[in-house]
Scaffold this motif. Structure first.
Motif: not given
Length: 511
Positions: A10-24
């Motif tokens: 199973v290929h593991q992917t790095i999760g991402s979150v949104l910046c609390c200031k600009c949302g990227i």
């Protein structure tokens, strides 16, 4: 391993979150903010110095480390970078990762250093940031240089270096050792005299350190004296001028020496006629008839000092007619010698007489029939040596060969520059209006010193030789390299750094 075995992975992917200031989208961190937003919120360089004033002495090229210490450092050197970083305050609040110089004009009196620092910020997140520190250089002479500028003769210690011989080859070699080890960097002034050199220092400890250096490279004896200049009886302060008188042993390399009977007995009946093969902090002596050798240190020599029987100015050129090897090769003090019987004739006798001398020599590994050699003519010499008269019934040889001669091969290269050159000390000449004969004598001694460097690799070991830009090898010279005399290999030469040439090249590239 699993893919090689054919298993499903199973290929593991790095999760991402949104910046609390600009949302990227971004990789998660402790602050949940992207790098740009984090830097806009927090400035880790706040409170750190961005502008610093440093004091520079233009005479000795050193920088002031408060309160009174002066540190020598060249521009964009490792020492200067360390000095600049240490001058910054509050740098212990962050972690220094990297420091480097930014290019500035040399005459702008500005030094810029780019620093990269790290610091822990919101919720344990580590932020890295780069900033530039500008150092303003203010010129101010140090105490020693200001005293020299006020009065150039205001020296505290003087070292008078002398050697009572008829040539200056020892001082030429000593000059290169001083340059190699930078031993005279503290000297205020250097004066060249007829029989030696005078060096002046602004501190007694500097003169004493230079005398200690001389004792490590040459057999010397020294004495010191002091003269009261001024005194303050109320504060009990006294100012003295110190003078160190240093005498170098008059025995030089390639000199013929007759050992005093006591010295010969203490060395196991060596000699009494011996050749000086090397002079460092001790004297290496070789018996050319038996290849026995010994070493005299400075204390042993000055306890029962003696002079040379014949020196290098009395060498006579011989032509080798026949050579017969007597013994196998012997290694003496790093040099190889072979005992041989040779038949030689003086070059000056050609066309006048048929005198042939049978001599024993230590140069059996170098000489072949037809070669030329330099030696001492004891057959025609008139020696009035006191030590020689103490040996009753001593039969002197007709000649003693010292070294192989390459004069005939050097005639082809006469007037052409060498592929290497030497640096020299900035010395004042005591008597600049000397006669033409004195100048020719000094030039002859210097040329002989350069030839000794070409012939003897041991002498080149402790000095620095540099590439000569004026040298241009010729095609005819490369075809006859095997027939030429000894020369210095290219791998032993150093590149002579000239900052003015580099600046000219950079300016031409910018244009």
């Amino acid at each position: 391993m699993a893919e090689e075995a054919g298993m499903f992975v199973v290929h593991q992917t790095i999760g991402s979150v949104l910046c609390c200031k600009c949302g990227i989208p971004m990789a998660p961190n402790a602050a949940n903010m992207c790098v740009k937003c984090l830097r806009s919120e927090v400035d880790i360089t706040e409170g750190l110095q961005k502008h610093v004033i440093i004091i520079h002495c233009p005479e000795c090229d050193s920088f002031l480390q408060p309160p009174r210490t002066w540190i020598k450092a060249q521009l964009e050197s490792k020492e200067l970078l360390t000095f600049c970083v240490k001058r910054l305050k509050n740098l212990n609040k962050v972690r220094l990762v990297h420091a480097e110089f930014l290019w500035t004009e040399p005459h702008s009196k500005r030094i810029k250093v780019k620093l990269r620092v790290q610091k822990e910020v919101l919720n344990g997140a580590i932020l890295e940031q780069a900033y530039t520190v500008e150092y303003v250089v203010q010129e101010q002479m140090c105490e020693s240089c200001s005293r020299v500028q006020a009065n150039p003769d205001q020296w505290v210690a003087a070292v008078q270096l002398r050697q009572h011989v008829s040539h200056r080859r020892t001082f030429f070699y000593l000059e290169q050792l001083i340059l190699r080890h930078d031993a005279a960097s503290r000297a205020i002034r250097i004066k060249q005299l007829e029989q030696g050199i005078d060096l002046f220092f602004a501190n007694r400890s500097h003169g004493l350190k230079f005398v200690e250096f001389l004792g490590k490279v040459a057999p010397i004896k020294s004495r010191h004296d002091k003269q009261l200049v001024s005194q303050d009886t109320k504060s009990n302060n006294y100012n003295y001028k110190y003078t160190f008188s240093v005498e170098i042993c008059p025995i030089c390399r390639e000199d013929l020496v007759c050992l005093p009977p006591k010295v010969a007995v203490s060395m196991g009946n060596l000699g009494p006629l011996v050749i000086c093969t090397k002079v460092s902090n001790n004297i290496a002596l070789l018996d050319p008839f038996t290849l026995r050798h010994c070493f005299l240190d400075a204390d042993q020599y000055w306890r029962t000092s003696f002079k040379s029987l014949l020196s290098c100015r009395q060498l006579v050129e011989y032509v080798v007619l026949d050579v017969e090897v007597v013994s196998s090769e012997v290694n003496v003090g790093g040099s190889k010698y072979v005992l041989a019987d040779a038949q030689v004739a003086r070059v000056s006798d050609f066309g006048k007489n048929d005198t042939i001398f049978s001599v024993r020599t230590h140069l059996g590994h170098l000489l072949n029939p037809g070669d030329y050699a330099l030696g001492y003519d004891l057959y025609g010499a008139n020696s009035n040596d006191i030590e020689l008269e103490k040996y009753k019934g001593l039969v002197l040889p007709d000649a003693i060969l010292i070294k192989k001669s390459y004069e005939e091969k050097r005639q082809k290269k006469r007037g052409k520059p060498r592929s290497w050159k030497l640096k020299s000390l900035n010395m004042e000449v005591d008597n600049p209006a000397k006669g033409r004969g004195e100048e020719e004598k000094m030039n002859s001694d210097y040329e002989q010193f350069l030839r000794d460097l070409e012939e003897n690799p041991d002498m080149r070991f402790n000095i620095s030789l540099y590439h000569n830009k004026e040298y241009q090898p010729s095609e005819m010279g490369s075809m006859t390299d095997g027939e030429e005399g000894p020369s210095v290999p290219l791998e032993e030469l150093l590149a002579d750094l000239d900052l003015s040439d580099e600046e000219a090249e950079e300016n031409s590239m910018k244009e």
